[in-house]
Design a protein around this motif. Structure first.
Motif, PDB file in Angstrom:
ATOM      1  N   LEU A 148       0.834  -1.199   0.000  1.00  0.00           N
ATOM      2  CA  LEU A 148       0.000   0.000   0.000  1.00  0.00           C
ATOM      3  C   LEU A 148       0.869   1.251   0.000  1.00  0.00           C
ATOM      4  CD1 LEU A 148      -2.768   1.441   0.245  1.00  0.00           C
ATOM      5  CD2 LEU A 148      -2.524   1.215   2.731  1.00  0.00           C
ATOM      6  N   ALA A 204      -5.006   3.012  -2.017  1.00  0.00           N
ATOM      7  CA  ALA A 204      -3.870   3.916  -2.255  1.00  0.00           C
ATOM      8  C   ALA A 204      -4.344   5.177  -2.980  1.00  0.00           C
ATOM      9  CB  ALA A 204      -2.789   3.208  -3.065  1.00  0.00           C
ATOM     10  N   ILE A 251      -6.131  -2.816  -2.939  1.00  0.00           N
ATOM     11  CA  ILE A 251      -4.996  -2.040  -2.422  1.00  0.00           C
ATOM     12  C   ILE A 251      -4.761  -0.810  -3.291  1.00  0.00           C
ATOM     13  CG2 ILE A 251      -2.517  -2.088  -1.904  1.00  0.00           C
ATOM     14  CD1 ILE A 251      -4.379  -3.713   0.051  1.00  0.00           C
ATOM     15  N   SER A 291      -6.750  -1.948   4.445  1.00  0.00           N
ATOM     16  CA  SER A 291      -5.916  -2.914   3.717  1.00  0.00           C
ATOM     17  C   SER A 291      -5.729  -4.188   4.530  1.00  0.00           C
ATOM     18  CB  SER A 291      -4.551  -2.312   3.394  1.00  0.00           C
ATOM     19  OG  SER A 291      -4.694  -1.216   2.532  1.00  0.00           O
TER      20      SER A 291
END
Length: 181
Positions: free
Chosen positions: A70, A110, A106, A127
């Motif tokens: 991440l 992000a 992920i 996450s």
């Protein structure tokens, strides 16, 4: 020293992520420089049993680096944004935001952190939960390693990670959190 460790003596992406900020390799080199000076000036214990090679030191740092996939994706997205703005280009072009490909959960988290200013800690928790739901206990543990490295005095985080891992019989991973706690 950076110049001496760069092709043709020109520091580039081998040691920095942009014109200023070191990459992991750059930070490892900086650490080596500081360590060498500390060693030369006798600032370190002189115990033969504590001596480990530079390669071993680097390996320990890399393997215990509190940085998950991440974080890497967030970094990549922010770096693209940085390099699409002044002083790297005369006219900022943020159209790249619309072209970012989100391949999994992920990447989506992000994006929320890097572009939409989602809270970093909340993103790591999401996450971790995603990895846990997929029975990816190694990456669940990695996300909590990142969280507890950032907030080492939040003891509930160690407890939560350890209990989740104990529940699925991942005792070695759980042990690491209990030991650090």
């Amino acid at each position: 020293i950076f110049n001496a460790n760069s092709p043709d003596g020109i520091v580039g992406k081998n040691l920095t992520v942009d014109h200023l900020h070191p990459s992991l390799s750059g930070y490892l080199l900086m650490g080596k420089i500081y360590f060498d000076v500390m060693e030369r000036n006798d600032f370190l214990p002189n115990d033969e049993q504590l001596q480990i090679s530079g390669d071993q030191q680097d390996s320990i740092v890399v393997n215990n680096f509190a940085f998950s996939r991440l974080d890497s994706v967030i970094s990549d997205m922010r770096l693209i944004g940085l390099l699409n703005d002044w002083p790297f280009v005369d006219e900022p072009d943020f159209s790249f935001i619309n072209k970012i490909r989100l391949n999994n959960r992920i990447d989506s988290i992000a994006y929320k952190i890097a572009v939409e200013n989602m809270n970093w800690e909340k993103g790591h928790r999401e996450s971790a939960d995603w990895y846990l739901s997929r029975s990816d206990y190694q990456n669940f543990a990695k996300e909590f390693q990142v969280i507890v490295s950032q907030y080492p005095f939040k003891l509930g985080d160690y407890d939560y990670a350890a209990s989740q891992l104990i529940n699925v019989k991942e005792y070695d991973l759980a042990y690491n959190f209990l030991l650090r706690r």
